[in-house]
Design a protein around this motif. Structure first.
Motif, PDB file in Angstrom:
ATOM      1  N   ASP A   1       0.833  -1.203   0.000  1.00  0.00           N
ATOM      2  CA  ASP A   1       0.000   0.000   0.000  1.00  0.00           C
ATOM      3  C   ASP A   1       0.870   1.256   0.000  1.00  0.00           C
ATOM      4  O   ASP A   1       0.595   2.226  -0.721  1.00  0.00           O
ATOM      5  N   LYS A   2       1.936   1.240   0.817  1.00  0.00           N
ATOM      6  CA  LYS A   2       2.841   2.388   0.860  1.00  0.00           C
ATOM      7  C   LYS A   2       3.602   2.529  -0.461  1.00  0.00           C
ATOM      8  O   LYS A   2       3.828   3.648  -0.953  1.00  0.00           O
ATOM      9  N   ARG A   3       3.987   1.426  -1.026  1.00  0.00           N
ATOM     10  CA  ARG A   3       4.672   1.465  -2.317  1.00  0.00           C
ATOM     11  C   ARG A   3       3.733   2.008  -3.400  1.00  0.00           C
ATOM     12  O   ARG A   3       4.132   2.807  -4.253  1.00  0.00           O
ATOM     13  N   HIS A   4       2.443   1.611  -3.330  1.00  0.00           N
ATOM     14  CA  HIS A   4       1.470   2.094  -4.307  1.00  0.00           C
ATOM     15  C   HIS A   4       1.280   3.613  -4.174  1.00  0.00           C
ATOM     16  O   HIS A   4       1.136   4.317  -5.187  1.00  0.00           O
ATOM     17  N   GLU A   5       1.277   4.108  -2.943  1.00  0.00           N
ATOM     18  CA  GLU A   5       1.170   5.552  -2.730  1.00  0.00           C
ATOM     19  C   GLU A   5       2.339   6.283  -3.398  1.00  0.00           C
ATOM     20  O   GLU A   5       2.162   7.341  -4.024  1.00  0.00           O
ATOM     21  N   LEU A   6       3.537   5.712  -3.250  1.00  0.00           N
ATOM     22  CA  LEU A   6       4.712   6.306  -3.882  1.00  0.00           C
ATOM     23  C   LEU A   6       4.564   6.277  -5.402  1.00  0.00           C
ATOM     24  O   LEU A   6       4.845   7.270  -6.086  1.00  0.00           O
ATOM     25  N   ASP A   7       4.117   5.131  -5.929  1.00  0.00           N
ATOM     26  CA  ASP A   7       3.896   5.009  -7.380  1.00  0.00           C
ATOM     27  C   ASP A   7       2.929   6.077  -7.877  1.00  0.00           C
ATOM     28  O   ASP A   7       3.164   6.723  -8.911  1.00  0.00           O
ATOM     29  N   CYS A   8       1.831   6.249  -7.143  1.00  0.00           N
ATOM     30  CA  CYS A   8       0.810   7.213  -7.565  1.00  0.00           C
ATOM     31  C   CYS A   8       1.354   8.636  -7.564  1.00  0.00           C
ATOM     32  O   CYS A   8       1.062   9.430  -8.476  1.00  0.00           O
ATOM     33  N   THR A   9       2.155   8.952  -6.559  1.00  0.00           N
ATOM     34  CA  THR A   9       2.740  10.293  -6.495  1.00  0.00           C
ATOM     35  C   THR A   9       3.735  10.495  -7.630  1.00  0.00           C
ATOM     36  O   THR A   9       3.765  11.568  -8.264  1.00  0.00           O
ATOM     37  N   MET A  10       4.541   9.466  -7.902  1.00  0.00           N
ATOM     38  CA  MET A  10       5.492   9.567  -9.017  1.00  0.00           C
ATOM     39  C   MET A  10       4.758   9.712 -10.340  1.00  0.00           C
ATOM     40  O   MET A  10       5.167  10.497 -11.212  1.00  0.00           O
ATOM     41  N   LYS A  11       3.668   8.988 -10.498  1.00  0.00           N
ATOM     42  CA  LYS A  11       2.888   9.093 -11.729  1.00  0.00           C
ATOM     43  C   LYS A  11       2.261  10.479 -11.854  1.00  0.00           C
ATOM     44  O   LYS A  11       2.216  11.072 -12.940  1.00  0.00           O
ATOM     45  N   LEU A  12       1.803  11.008 -10.732  1.00  0.00           N
ATOM     46  CA  LEU A  12       1.169  12.329 -10.726  1.00  0.00           C
ATOM     47  C   LEU A  12       2.113  13.412 -11.221  1.00  0.00           C
ATOM     48  O   LEU A  12       1.704  14.325 -11.955  1.00  0.00           O
ATOM     49  N   VAL A  13       3.367  13.305 -10.814  1.00  0.00           N
ATOM     50  CA  VAL A  13       4.332  14.342 -11.219  1.00  0.00           C
ATOM     51  C   VAL A  13       5.075  13.968 -12.504  1.00  0.00           C
ATOM     52  O   VAL A  13       5.977  14.675 -12.935  1.00  0.00           O
ATOM     53  N   GLY A  14       4.716  12.799 -13.066  1.00  0.00           N
ATOM     54  CA  GLY A  14       5.261  12.430 -14.368  1.00  0.00           C
ATOM     55  C   GLY A  14       6.628  11.825 -14.377  1.00  0.00           C
ATOM     56  O   GLY A  14       7.330  11.899 -15.404  1.00  0.00           O
ATOM     57  N   CYS A  15       7.038  11.178 -13.250  1.00  0.00           N
ATOM     58  CA  CYS A  15       8.395  10.589 -13.243  1.00  0.00           C
ATOM     59  C   CYS A  15       8.376   9.086 -13.026  1.00  0.00           C
ATOM     60  O   CYS A  15       9.413   8.490 -12.757  1.00  0.00           O
ATOM     61  N   LEU A  16       7.204   8.445 -13.149  1.00  0.00           N
ATOM     62  CA  LEU A  16       7.148   6.994 -12.974  1.00  0.00           C
ATOM     63  C   LEU A  16       7.408   6.293 -14.280  1.00  0.00           C
ATOM     64  O   LEU A  16       6.723   6.541 -15.288  1.00  0.00           O
ATOM     65  N   ASN A  17       8.406   5.433 -14.279  1.00  0.00           N
ATOM     66  CA  ASN A  17       8.701   4.591 -15.445  1.00  0.00           C
ATOM     67  C   ASN A  17       7.793   3.375 -15.377  1.00  0.00           C
ATOM     68  O   ASN A  17       8.074   2.410 -14.684  1.00  0.00           O
ATOM     69  N   THR A  18       6.672   3.405 -16.080  1.00  0.00           N
ATOM     70  CA  THR A  18       5.674   2.340 -15.968  1.00  0.00           C
ATOM     71  C   THR A  18       6.193   1.000 -16.454  1.00  0.00           C
ATOM     72  O   THR A  18       5.672  -0.045 -16.094  1.00  0.00           O
ATOM     73  N   GLY A  19       7.230   1.017 -17.245  1.00  0.00           N
ATOM     74  CA  GLY A  19       7.804  -0.244 -17.706  1.00  0.00           C
ATOM     75  C   GLY A  19       8.587  -0.948 -16.619  1.00  0.00           C
ATOM     76  O   GLY A  19       8.991  -2.083 -16.771  1.00  0.00           O
ATOM     77  N   ASN A  20       8.798  -0.254 -15.501  1.00  0.00           N
ATOM     78  CA  ASN A  20       9.559  -0.826 -14.394  1.00  0.00           C
ATOM     79  C   ASN A  20       8.686  -0.954 -13.155  1.00  0.00           C
ATOM     80  O   ASN A  20       9.166  -0.874 -12.031  1.00  0.00           O
ATOM     81  N   ARG A  21       7.391  -1.158 -13.351  1.00  0.00           N
ATOM     82  CA  ARG A  21       6.469  -1.199 -12.222  1.00  0.00           C
ATOM     83  C   ARG A  21       6.770  -2.407 -11.342  1.00  0.00           C
ATOM     84  O   ARG A  21       7.008  -3.509 -11.819  1.00  0.00           O
ATOM     85  N   ILE A  22       6.705  -2.209 -10.042  1.00  0.00           N
ATOM     86  CA  ILE A  22       7.017  -3.262  -9.092  1.00  0.00           C
ATOM     87  C   ILE A  22       5.866  -4.246  -9.016  1.00  0.00           C
ATOM     88  O   ILE A  22       4.722  -3.853  -8.868  1.00  0.00           O
ATOM     89  N   ALA A  23       6.201  -5.534  -9.095  1.00  0.00           N
ATOM     90  CA  ALA A  23       5.166  -6.556  -8.893  1.00  0.00           C
ATOM     91  C   ALA A  23       4.960  -6.737  -7.414  1.00  0.00           C
ATOM     92  O   ALA A  23       5.884  -6.748  -6.628  1.00  0.00           O
TER      93      ALA A  23
END
Length: 376
Positions: free
Chosen positions: A353-375
């Motif tokens: 859940d905490k990792r997902h929050e980080l992912d969402c924040t990174m996506k919001l600001v446009g710096c999440l590399n979706t090809g490297n999403r954590i399983a």
């Protein structure tokens, strides 16, 4: 990496000293029990409680000798007495009922070492000799493999924890933050290697049917004191600093507080110093929202995210191994701390859940590399 950056790690020297001290403790035999431990597995195999009790009486230190023990000797003495505590309890007897003099001895050893009045995972692993002098309950090679897997992991995990402390005191908008993340992650990866080693060396059936019950709690001073257990690894403090310090789940904190007394005093201090404070995950998310265009912050976030990925790669096989072991256990369905394997799933969910929050924040600001999403 700059010279000033290296100098910040003042704790590295103390860790080096600790490793050497661990080896010194393992070399000690203050109760002169080396010969006895060669035959202890036979006594346990036969359930010979009388011989176990006789050995305790024979080797318990007299008050004068006990009072003269230094820190290292007190640790080694607790290690060796502890193997007998677990052995007697395994065969259905409370050690303190069989040997009332233990009350005084364990209390003094606890006071000298600032650890609980019995042996812990530290005594059973990093303070345990290797090779022919290794203290084991049984003749199973799986037990030696279990001990060695913990030895492999303990110092790297402690080192990773100290890197996380450095991160709490490092600006997210700096080159150093991502660099320290990489150092912490590389240290923790040795924990992943250790769990792989344990999966190769320790048959879960042998653990659940033959080893598990030597780690049961004993009663002392009107309360239970836990025996050595993998859950006493300070991974929960690594979690605490990375994502859990600001978690408000009562079950999670109850779980942590159960095991805090069983780790080194300096790690206890870290746990309490950061309890209720902002976790690193929250710190990075806040930095992302306030420094959306900072390249350093984006690199820091990605580096921290990789640490979650490594943590998942430890926690998932550990959970599977524990579930496999306890599925083969008929006598009880909980660990030595009184928790079922369900707590591991609960921790993984909170972590994800905490990792997902980080992912969402990174996506919001446009710096999440979706090809490297954590399983997860």
């Amino acid at each position: 990496m700059s010279h000033s950056f290296k100098r910040n790690f003042f704790w590295e020297q103390s860790l080096f000293v600790q490793v050497n001290q661990n080896l010194s403790i393992a070399d000690l035999d203050p109760l002169e029990m080396d010969d006895f431990f060669r035959i202890l597995p036979e006594y346990n195999q036969n359930g010979n409680v009388r011989k176990l009790v006789e050995a305790l009486y024979k080797h318990l230190p007299y008050p004068d000798k006990l009072s003269g023990f230094n820190y290292e000797e007190a640790i080694a003495a607790m290690r060796d007495i502890g193997i007998l505590l677990g052995s007697i309890k395994r065969h259905g007897h409370e050690p303190i009922d069989e040997v009332p003099e233990l009350d005084y001895v364990l209390d003094i050893l606890s006071e000298k070492t600032d650890l609980p009045p019995r042996d812990t995972l530290l005594h059973y692993s990093v303070w345990n000799p290797s090779g022919q002098r290794m203290r084991t309950y049984t003749h199973f090679e799986d037990e030696a493999g279990l001990i060695e897997s913990v030895k492999m992991a303990m110092s790297p995990v402690v080192k990773a924890i100290y890197y996380l402390v450095e991160l709490h005191n490092t600006d997210v908008d700096s080159e150093q933050f991502a660099e320290i993340c990489h150092l912490a992650d590389n240290s923790f990866k040795q924990m992943v290697q250790a769990i792989v080693f344990a999966m190769r060396k320790v048959d879960t059936g042998v653990f659940s049917k033959h080893l598990r019950f030597y780690y049961d709690p004993i009663k002392l001073y009107g309360r239970d004191y836990l025996g050595p257990g993998a859950v006493e690894m300070p991974v929960f403090i690594y979690d605490h600093l990375l994502w859990g310090a600001d978690c408000d789940d009562e079950q999670y904190y109850a779980f942590q507080n159960t095991y805090v007394p069983y780790v080194l005093p300096q790690l206890r201090d870290i746990y309490y110093n950061y309890k209720g404070r902002e976790s690193l995950s929250s710190k990075v998310q806040e930095a992302l929202l306030h420094n959306k265009n900072s390249e350093n912050v984006m690199k820091s976030a990605e580096a921290l995210r990789n640490m979650f990925k490594t943590l998942v790669s430890f926690r998932m096989p550990h959970k599977r191994m524990a579930e496999d072991a306890y599925s083969k256990q008929s006598e009880r369905a909980t660990g030595s701390g009184g928790y079922s394997t369900g707590i591991l799933g609960a921790i993984i969910k909170m972590m994800n859940d905490k990792r997902h929050e980080l992912d969402c924040t990174m996506k919001l600001v446009g710096c999440l590399n979706t090809g490297n999403r954590i399983a997860g």
